[in-house]
Design a protein around this motif. Structure first.
Motif, PDB file in Angstrom:
ATOM      1  N   ARG A 137      99.946  23.142  40.374  1.00  0.00           N
ATOM      2  CA  ARG A 137      99.801  24.014  39.192  1.00  0.00           C
ATOM      3  C   ARG A 137     100.841  25.116  39.185  1.00  0.00           C
TER       4      ARG A 137
ATOM      5  N   ALA B 268      94.687  28.212  28.977  1.00  0.00           N
ATOM      6  CA  ALA B 268      95.601  27.139  28.586  1.00  0.00           C
ATOM      7  C   ALA B 268      94.935  26.209  27.562  1.00  0.00           C
ATOM      8  N   GLY B 269      93.661  25.878  27.765  1.00  0.00           N
ATOM      9  CA  GLY B 269      92.962  25.011  26.812  1.00  0.00           C
ATOM     10  C   GLY B 269      92.848  25.651  25.443  1.00  0.00           C
TER      11      GLY B 269
ATOM     12  N   PHE C  45      98.615  20.055  33.111  1.00  0.00           N
ATOM     13  CA  PHE C  45      97.467  20.372  33.968  1.00  0.00           C
ATOM     14  C   PHE C  45      96.514  19.182  34.054  1.00  0.00           C
ATOM     15  N   ALA C  46      96.291  18.497  32.940  1.00  0.00           N
ATOM     16  CA  ALA C  46      95.412  17.318  32.971  1.00  0.00           C
ATOM     17  C   ALA C  46      96.010  16.221  33.844  1.00  0.00           C
TER      18      ALA C  46
ATOM     19  N   ASP D 125      95.226  16.981  37.403  1.00  0.00           N
ATOM     20  CA  ASP D 125      93.846  16.621  37.754  1.00  0.00           C
ATOM     21  C   ASP D 125      93.713  15.117  37.956  1.00  0.00           C
TER      22      ASP D 125
ATOM     23  N   LEU E 233      92.962  28.019  33.329  1.00  0.00           N
ATOM     24  CA  LEU E 233      92.837  26.747  32.626  1.00  0.00           C
ATOM     25  C   LEU E 233      92.070  26.917  31.314  1.00  0.00           C
ATOM     26  N   ASP E 234      91.083  27.847  31.290  1.00  0.00           N
ATOM     27  CA  ASP E 234      90.406  28.146  30.021  1.00  0.00           C
ATOM     28  C   ASP E 234      91.403  28.704  29.001  1.00  0.00           C
TER      29      ASP E 234
ATOM     30  N   ALA F  59      98.962  21.908  28.622  1.00  0.00           N
ATOM     31  CA  ALA F  59      97.621  21.392  28.895  1.00  0.00           C
ATOM     32  C   ALA F  59      97.689  19.961  29.423  1.00  0.00           C
TER      33      ALA F  59
ATOM     34  N   ALA G  43      99.728  34.032  34.551  1.00  0.00           N
ATOM     35  CA  ALA G  43      99.214  33.302  35.712  1.00  0.00           C
ATOM     36  C   ALA G  43      99.808  33.854  37.005  1.00  0.00           C
TER      37      ALA G  43
ATOM     38  N   TRP H  52      92.266  30.106  38.956  1.00  0.00           N
ATOM     39  CA  TRP H  52      92.678  28.934  38.188  1.00  0.00           C
ATOM     40  C   TRP H  52      91.689  28.535  37.089  1.00  0.00           C
ATOM     41  N   PRO H  53      90.349  28.559  37.315  1.00  0.00           N
ATOM     42  CA  PRO H  53      89.447  28.215  36.210  1.00  0.00           C
ATOM     43  C   PRO H  53      89.655  29.100  34.970  1.00  0.00           C
TER      44      PRO H  53
END
Length: 853
Positions: A266, A120-121, A292-293, A296, A117-118, A289, A205, A113-114
């Motif tokens: 997610r 996606a950002g 995902f935010a 969180d 997420l990179d 994004a 993903a 996931w990290p």
């Protein structure tokens, strides 16, 4: 060149300011070069194929990308040229050679996931500035490490299957494209390409977490099968057929549940990204994004709410406990008062009675004093006798331990053959066995004598091993292990005590002896004993670092344990253990470079490391390990002619290297040179020992591979005769051991290879095909009959996995010949074997790779 100027050169065009350039690779869209500039910088330049790009779309995208603010998740664009030939794009050079494509199957979900997420950002940053990617797939995401973290970095923005393209053979990136992009890549405007990027991210993903595609997996497996038979030629993806297949697969099913709630939420975002209808997907990556935010923020809010509720519950519980303690103190105080009053009454009555009986007790006390003095004298006398007896018993025990330890060392490292019945040594050991059994019977189950019982059982097992009583020795070793472990658990408070160290040393010896009794069965019991022996020998080596005997025992056990991990298909555990053993051997060779024993162990270690690497598909590392083994064996021979064993090992290594070179893009001459060297080493040994299975298998593999190399200098008849010779010599070797499973499977495989050389000879093909299927059926019958335990479980599973692949190969050969009935029978046999592996054997994803015919 549009944008900032870039100094670069390629073989057919040059730009000023460049020191050198290196060709890196090529793909459907163009060629990639690494260029070195005079200022010391390095760039990645992709020279584009004019037929594979839409210059209008790509130019607009690059102009926007050039002014996008920097982002840590993006590889910056340095410059481009789209207006005229040569067409190219230049990016900053990325030092990492690791991409998401190289991590397939090796990433857990919480580690994936990290990186996702990179990505996606970075994609949200692009969409926010009006830039799209259009070609997002695993090979375009680099994985960089630094400052204690791992980060995903997006590259190759712009080129891909989008816009009005004249011609483009779509490759691996097609598996991650949405169906509408595959059907009409020109319809990219009005927000369509942003939704394509969203779908590609969802497919990326899903693939990184599960190792499979959300849609189109069957089409990808079919193309992989075509690639395996294409002899290295590229196989293009049928875009329209793939899009049609993807539209028939409506739902996306995850292969396993998520590890936590964050992963579940997610995954829901990923499922929205994978919607077949573009309108059901997020409109662009800014929405992804933000989703995902929001997850969180939701998780943080839930965690805060849970902490608040936990705090309230703890406060209520503390108040309740304080109330209970207060009530208990009141009750206790009242009880003490009542007890004090009752005690005063009882004490008064006892005092009266005491005064009445005190006179009588004085007379009895004087009589008892006389009795006590007499008993003290007797106790002192018995103590002296007990001390003397204990000293004599301890001396006898030490002498017996010395003799029995010598017997144990003979059983482990000396002559393993049982003694002849009636010999003097046999009679002495039989008397020793009877004595130990009598001692065990007298000891009973007293916990205080647990260590003595364990020692006696340990010695008894070694004596029985020398007497040839394997069953009794096995049982007593297991009992001794249980007692030593119980004693060791009792010494947990003082792990470095003499008793604990003795238990660890004896446990290591017990497990080594048990391994010798178990034999060559690579089952779970053997694996457990090897792991325990390795663990205790490591502790023993820490206490005795200069003991060569302990080092030799530890390396031998660790090496066998690594081979067991390979048999159990836990290749990563095997490689870790092989690395540890190699470092230990290097230390021993540094201290004594002339030690032949350590160098022989190093050669075997390097060979089996190469085999394990080859099973995991790491052919480059396997070739390096084989080369290291060749160098080590060369140092052992030191210019002398190798022994038969060394010749077989060298020939096998050259055969394995030849197989690796043949499967790669290596020149034909280098492959033939390796296989000819293998043939030169193995043929003399085979002439002297034609019934040796290992030599015949290695030689037959080398000759069969030589026969299948399509070399213009080699005549077809020579290659045909060499293939026939490979089959015949393995048949002759099998006559000495007709039940050898691995050799029979190798013969079935050789016959399938031989069929490829029978040009326009259908009758000969039919005969060879019948022989191959007949032997495969015989092997299947033997393996089915061996399900009751005649063959080890792991060996049986490996053989059945290979047999299933061979049945599938013969099914294809029979189908090509027009023998539909035999093709159907072979396909049914393959399906039944694979069903057995799924229900009773190992999982398919843990099986070793079968040989491709």
């Amino acid at each position: 060149m549009a944008g900032n100027p870039v100094d670069c050169m390629t073989p057919d065009f040059q730009l000023p300011g460049v020191v050198s350039s290196d060709f890196v690779g090529a793909g459907p869209i163009g060629e990639v070069y690494r260029v070195h500039c005079e200022n010391g910088s390095r760039l990645s330049l992709k020279r584009l194929n004019a037929l594979a790009i839409d210059r209008e779309r790509l130019g607009r995208n690059c102009r926007r990308l050039l002014v996008v603010p920097p982002h840590p998740g993006l590889v910056p664009l340095i410059g481009y040229q789209i207006g005229g030939a040569p067409y190219f794009i230049a990016h900053a050079w990325v030092e990492s050679d690791t991409t998401l494509a190289s991590l397939a199957g090796a990433v857990r979900e919480d580690e994936a996931w990290p990186l996702l997420l990179d990505v996606a950002g970075a994609m949200a940053h692009l969409h926010r500035h009006g830039v799209h990617h259009s070609n997002l797939h695993p090979a375009n995401v680099f994985v960089e490490t630094g400052a204690g973290e791992i980060r995903g970095r997006l590259a190759d923005v712009g080129p891909g299957l989008a816009g009005r393209i004249h011609y483009l053979e779509v490759g691996e990136s097609a598996w991650f494209a949405p169906p509408e992009q595959l059907e009409d890549p020109a319809a990219w405007e009005d927000g369509a390409v942003e939704r394509w990027d969203v779908y590609r991210f969802g497919a990326l993903a899903f693939w990184l977490i599960t190792g499979a595609l959300p849609r189109g997996q069957a089409a990808r497996e079919a193309r992989d099968a075509e690639l395996a038979q294409s002899a290295g030629r590229p196989v293009a993806v049928d875009r329209l057929a793939l899009a049609s297949a993807m539209r028939r697969e409506k739902a996306v099913e995850w292969l396993f549940p998520s590890l936590d709630r964050a992963g579940e939420l997610r995954r829901e975002v990923v499922e929205r990204c994978l919607a077949l209808d573009p309108a059901d997907r997020p409109c662009d990556f800014r929405e992804v994004a933000e989703a995902f935010a929001a997850i969180d923020r939701q998780l943080a809010s839930e965690a805060a709410e849970l902490q608040w509720q936990r705090t309230l519950a703890e406060a209520a519980e503390k108040a309740r406990q304080e109330k209970v303690r207060h009530q208990a103190r009141v009750i206790r105080a009242r009880g003490l008062a009542a007890a004090f009053l009752a005690g005063l009454l009882v004490l008064s009555a006892l005092l009266v009675r005491y005064f009445q009986r005190s006179e009588h007790y004085e007379q009895r006390a004087s009589e008892l004093d006389l009795v006590v003095d007499h008993q003290k004298d007797q106790i002192e006398t018995l103590d002296r006798r007990h001390s003397q007896t204990d000293h004599e018993l301890r001396s006898a025990r030490e002498a017996a331990n010395a003799v029995l330890n010598q017997i144990g060392s003979l059983a482990n490292g000396g002559d393993d053959a049982p003694l002849a019945e009636g010999s003097i040594e046999w009679e002495n050991l039989q008397k020793t066995r009877d004595y130990i059994l009598a001692s065990l019977g007298n000891a009973g189950d007293d916990p205080a004598r647990r260590l003595d019982r364990a020692r006696d059982l340990h010695h008894l097992a070694h004596v029985e091993t020398r007497l040839g009583q394997s069953g009794e020795a096995d049982e007593h070793l297991r009992q001794a292990i249980g007692l030593f472990e119980a004693v060791l658990a009792g010494e947990a408070a003082s792990p470095r005590s003499a008793v604990a160290q003795e238990c660890e040393s004896r446990l290591a010896d017990c497990h080594e002896a048990l391994i010798a009794l178990i034999g060559q069965d690579p089952g779970d019991e053997m694996l457990h004993s090897l792991r325990e022996a390795s663990r205790y020998l490591a502790l023993l080596a820490e206490r005795r670092p200069n003991d060569d005997e302990v080092a030799r025992r530890r390396l031998a056990i660790d090496f066998r344990l690594g081979r067991q991990w390979t048999e159990h298909r836990d290749h990563e555990a095997a490689l870790r253990l092989f690395t540890s053993v190699g470092s230990q051997i290097d230390g021993r060779l540094s201290a004594d470079p002339t030690a032949t024993l350590w160098r022989e162990m190093l050669a075997e270690l390097q060979y089996h490391t190469a085999l394990t690497l080859s099973r995991t598909g790491r052919q480059r590392q396997a070739a390096e390990a084989y080369a290291a083994a060749l160098e080590t064996i060369g140092r052992l021979t030191d210019g002398l002619a190798p022994t038969d064993g060394q010749s077989v090992r060298l020939g096998t290594i050259y055969t394995e290297l030849g197989e690796i070179f043949a499967a790669s893009a290596a020149p034909v001459g280098e492959t033939m040179q390796l296989l000819n060297e293998a043939q030169r080493l193995l043929e003399p040994v085979h002439r002297r020992r034609p019934d040796h299975i290992e030599t015949a298998m290695a030689l037959s593999r080398a000759q069969s591979r030589l026969a299948r190399i399509d070399d213009a200098d080699t005549r077809w008849k020579d290659r045909y005769r060499m293939s026939v010779e490979a089959v015949e010599q393995l048949e002759k070797a099998l006559a000495s051991e007709p039940g050898h499973i691995e050799a029979r499977l190798a013969l079935v495989e050789l016959r399938a290879h031989h069929i490829s050389l029978l040009r326009d000879q259908p009758s000969a093909v039919q005969r060879v095909l019948e022989k191959g299927v007949e032997m495969a059926e015989a092997v299947r019958s033997d393996l089915t009959a061996a399900d009751n335990g005649a063959i080890a479980r792991i060996e049986r599973e490996n053989a059945k996995e290979r047999l299933a692949s061979l049945f599938e190969t013969y099914a294809r050969l029979a189908d090509d010949l027009g023998d539909t009935e035999r093709a159907r029978l072979c396909q049914e046999r393959a399906a039944s074997v694979r069903q057995w592996l799924l229900t009773q054997g190992a999982a398919p994803d843990s099986a070793p790779p079968a040989t491709t015919l």
